[in-house]
Design an enzyme around this catalytic site. Structure first.
Site, PDB file in Angstrom:
ATOM      1  N   ASP A  77       5.042  -3.780   6.830  1.00 50.56           N
ATOM      2  CA  ASP A  77       3.866  -3.831   7.697  1.00 50.56           C
ATOM      3  C   ASP A  77       4.124  -4.575   9.005  1.00 50.56           C
ATOM      4  O   ASP A  77       3.203  -5.049   9.637  1.00 50.56           O
ATOM      5  CB  ASP A  77       2.697  -4.480   6.940  1.00 50.56           C
ATOM      6  N   CYS A 121      -2.387  -4.734   7.884  1.00 51.87           N
ATOM      7  CA  CYS A 121      -3.554  -4.679   7.002  1.00 51.87           C
ATOM      8  C   CYS A 121      -4.003  -6.069   6.592  1.00 51.87           C
ATOM      9  O   CYS A 121      -5.062  -6.230   6.001  1.00 51.87           O
ATOM     10  CB  CYS A 121      -3.240  -3.882   5.754  1.00 51.87           C
ATOM     11  N   ARG A 136      -5.982  -1.117  -2.604  1.00 48.41           N
ATOM     12  CA  ARG A 136      -5.113   0.020  -2.251  1.00 48.41           C
ATOM     13  C   ARG A 136      -3.700  -0.094  -2.805  1.00 48.41           C
ATOM     14  O   ARG A 136      -2.962   0.884  -2.815  1.00 48.41           O
ATOM     15  CB  ARG A 136      -5.047   0.171  -0.723  1.00 48.41           C
ATOM     16  N   CYS A 154      16.617   7.995  15.942  1.00 44.88           N
ATOM     17  CA  CYS A 154      16.364   6.884  15.028  1.00 44.88           C
ATOM     18  C   CYS A 154      14.975   6.315  15.335  1.00 44.88           C
ATOM     19  O   CYS A 154      14.329   6.730  16.298  1.00 44.88           O
ATOM     20  CB  CYS A 154      17.459   5.819  15.114  1.00 44.88           C
ATOM     21  N   GLY A 208       0.792  -1.225   0.000  1.00 44.15           N
ATOM     22  CA  GLY A 208       0.000   0.000   0.000  1.00 44.15           C
ATOM     23  C   GLY A 208       0.821   1.270   0.000  1.00 44.15           C
ATOM     24  O   GLY A 208       0.539   2.204  -0.750  1.00 44.15           O
ATOM     25  N   CYS A 265      14.545   5.093  18.855  1.00 44.70           N
ATOM     26  CA  CYS A 265      14.391   6.102  19.912  1.00 44.70           C
ATOM     27  C   CYS A 265      12.904   6.337  20.176  1.00 44.70           C
ATOM     28  O   CYS A 265      12.493   6.615  21.300  1.00 44.70           O
ATOM     29  CB  CYS A 265      15.010   7.430  19.489  1.00 44.70           C
ATOM     30  N   ASP A 313      10.112  -7.260  -1.778  1.00 45.98           N
ATOM     31  CA  ASP A 313       8.873  -7.801  -1.197  1.00 45.98           C
ATOM     32  C   ASP A 313       8.839  -9.297  -1.454  1.00 45.98           C
ATOM     33  O   ASP A 313       9.043  -9.733  -2.585  1.00 45.98           O
ATOM     34  CB  ASP A 313       7.638  -7.109  -1.809  1.00 45.98           C
ATOM     35  N   LYS A 372       4.930  -9.640  -6.003  1.00 43.01           N
ATOM     36  CA  LYS A 372       4.689  -8.192  -5.941  1.00 43.01           C
ATOM     37  C   LYS A 372       5.875  -7.395  -6.484  1.00 43.01           C
ATOM     38  O   LYS A 372       5.697  -6.369  -7.141  1.00 43.01           O
ATOM     39  CB  LYS A 372       4.420  -7.754  -4.501  1.00 43.01           C
TER      40      LYS A 372
END
Ligand SMILES: [Zn+2]
Length: 250
Positions: free
Chosen positions: A127, A186, A70, A170, A38, A173, A59, A83
């Site tokens: 994700d 998702c 999406r 970073c 997405g 943190c 991916d 993908k």
């Protein structure tokens, strides 16, 4: 740049902040995008159309029917395909003059380190927290700026973690690695389709700004969007001197 490139990128070259010099920086840049879903979709679209010379799309997943609501890099015909390869095909149709590298793998360890080291900017469009932290560690170790985005339901967030500045925080943190965060992705939760478009496009904008060296990045700031009301909020993020990832790096 040849005449075709001067035409293709003319609307960027017309901007005083970019000009020919900035466009040449984009053509010479390598952006590593972790996740072709997405967030990675709109981000990759704009980076490719804007002429980022090399884009690596990572991916390990394949296109599923539930992604198409999406994840705009992919098409109905490509359900079941990788993908990364589907994304590469779309990006090459938009801009055949750039190089797109498709990696269908879940990168970690030395492999991830090597990819990050070769990148001008890294986009975290994944994700899950394990990957986010691994990408952050590699970016801190190699001092490569990281543009981090996230989107779930109607809530989006974006920030930049740029360890070339010794005062900049970073990702760890902000979200310590040892803290338990439940992965709400998702895959199981809903996500409002254009929300990933908004956040992913902003990730592309931050990446282009970092490459050309214009404006002020989101380093040290976390922007959060509630798409129900379209209200943005911004919080300052400070470097944590005790951060286990960047605390020792300076
Ligand atoms: Zn840190």
């Amino acid at each position: 740049m040849n005449d075709q490139q001067l035409l293709r990128y003319s609307r960027h070259i017309l901007l005083d902040e970019i000009d020919i010099e900035g466009q040449e920086k984009l053509l010479a840049a390598h952006v590593l995008i972790i996740g072709a879903g997405g967030l990675g979709s709109p981000a990759a679209y704009y980076l490719a159309s804007a002429g980022v010379g090399t884009i690596t799309l990572v991916d390990d997943d394949t296109v599923d029917l539930t992604n198409l609501q999406r994840q705009i890099l992919h098409t109905t015909q490509r359900v079941g395909q990788a993908k990364a390869a589907s994304g590469k095909q779309t990006l090459e149709e938009i801009n055949p003059t750039i190089e797109v590298v498709a990696l269908q793998e879940r990168v970690s360890g030395e492999r991830l380190d090597e990819l990050v080291r070769s990148a001008t900017v890294v986009l975290d469009c994944c994700d899950n927290f394990a990957t986010r932290h691994a990408v952050n560690r590699a970016c801190v170790a190699n001092k490569v700026p990281l543009v981090s985005g996230a989107a779930i339901k109607f809530d989006g967030q974006i920030s930049v973690f740029d360890q070339r500045d010794e005062h900049a925080p970073c990702y760890s943190c902000l979200f310590p690695q040892d803290q338990e965060f439940e992965d709400v992705n998702c895959g199981t939760m809903g996500v409002f389709a254009p929300l990933v478009g908004i956040v992913g496009s902003m990730q592309a904008a931050e990446a282009l700004k970092l490459i050309v060296g214009i404006g002020e990045s989101l380093a040290g700031r976390l922007l959060m969007l509630d798409a129900r009301t379209m209200e943005w909020s911004s919080i300052k993020i400070r470097r944590n001197a005790k951060c286990v990832v960047c605390g020792q790096a300076h």
